[in-house]
Design an enzyme around this catalytic site. Structure first.
Site: not given
Length: 193
Positions: A10, A12, A68, A149, A176
């Site tokens: 969620q 992301k 990823d 993260g 990123h």
């Protein structure tokens, strides 16, 4: 173009929605009734991103994309890399991952690191990949409560605070993921024109 975002994360989903804006809408895995865990058996972000997108594409026969992301730390010989999400083992626990990084980096002077995101887009016409990288360093302690993260220990180049100490708009303008999704969005606009 209808696209399925191949993730159940969620954080992301929210971050990508904020980066892409309201003109970009996508389906979630539950929308296409995909409830399986997607394996990530490979040792590159490119291969893991590709298997996720292709698995869902062949399941639902809809346009799919997956991403990823990994954190690569010079002083740890590239760890945690592709194993970033499960660095401290199962079940996934971001705080345990962070604590493991800080423990392994204790006393190290080289704190250079980078985040890398790889997106794989699968359409009937083929498969494409888009990459985004953000360089920075690992802080010596946890700072900030936003983000997810490794955000509380990653300080991007040109800044003196961690991703987790930044407003989401600031982080999402330099990350990123932002760099990769900008390329992804540009491709989609050209592809659909």
């Amino acid at each position: 173009m209808e696209l399925v975002f191949c993730t159940n994360n969620q954080h992301k989903i929210q971050e990508v929605s904020e980066i892409m804006g309201p003109d970009f809408l996508f389906l979630k895995l539950k929308d296409v009734h995909f409830f399986d865990e997607i394996p990530e058996p490979f040792d590159t972000l490119e291969a893991n991103s590709a298997i996720k997108a292709n698995t869902v594409y062949f399941f639902c026969n809809k346009n799919c994309f997956a991403e990823d992301t990994g954190l690569f730390i010079e002083g740890l010989n590239g760890e945690p890399g592709v194993f970033s999400a499960r660095y401290a083992g199962e079940p996934v626990d971001s705080m345990k991952n962070i604590e493991k990084v800080l423990r392994k980096m204790y006393g190290l002077s080289n704190r250079r690191a980078y985040f890398k995101t790889v997106i794989t887009l699968v359409l009937p016409q083929g498969e494409w990949q888009f990459e985004g990288v953000c360089h920075g360093q690992i802080s010596t302690e946890i700072a900030g409560c936003d983000g997810f993260g490794y955000d509380p220990i990653f300080i991007p180049d040109g800044y003196d605070k961690t991703f987790a100490n930044m407003l989401p708009d600031t982080k999402n303008s330099i990350s990123h993921r932002k760099k990769a999704f900008d390329k992804f969005a540009d491709f989609l606009l050209k592809f659909n024109s």
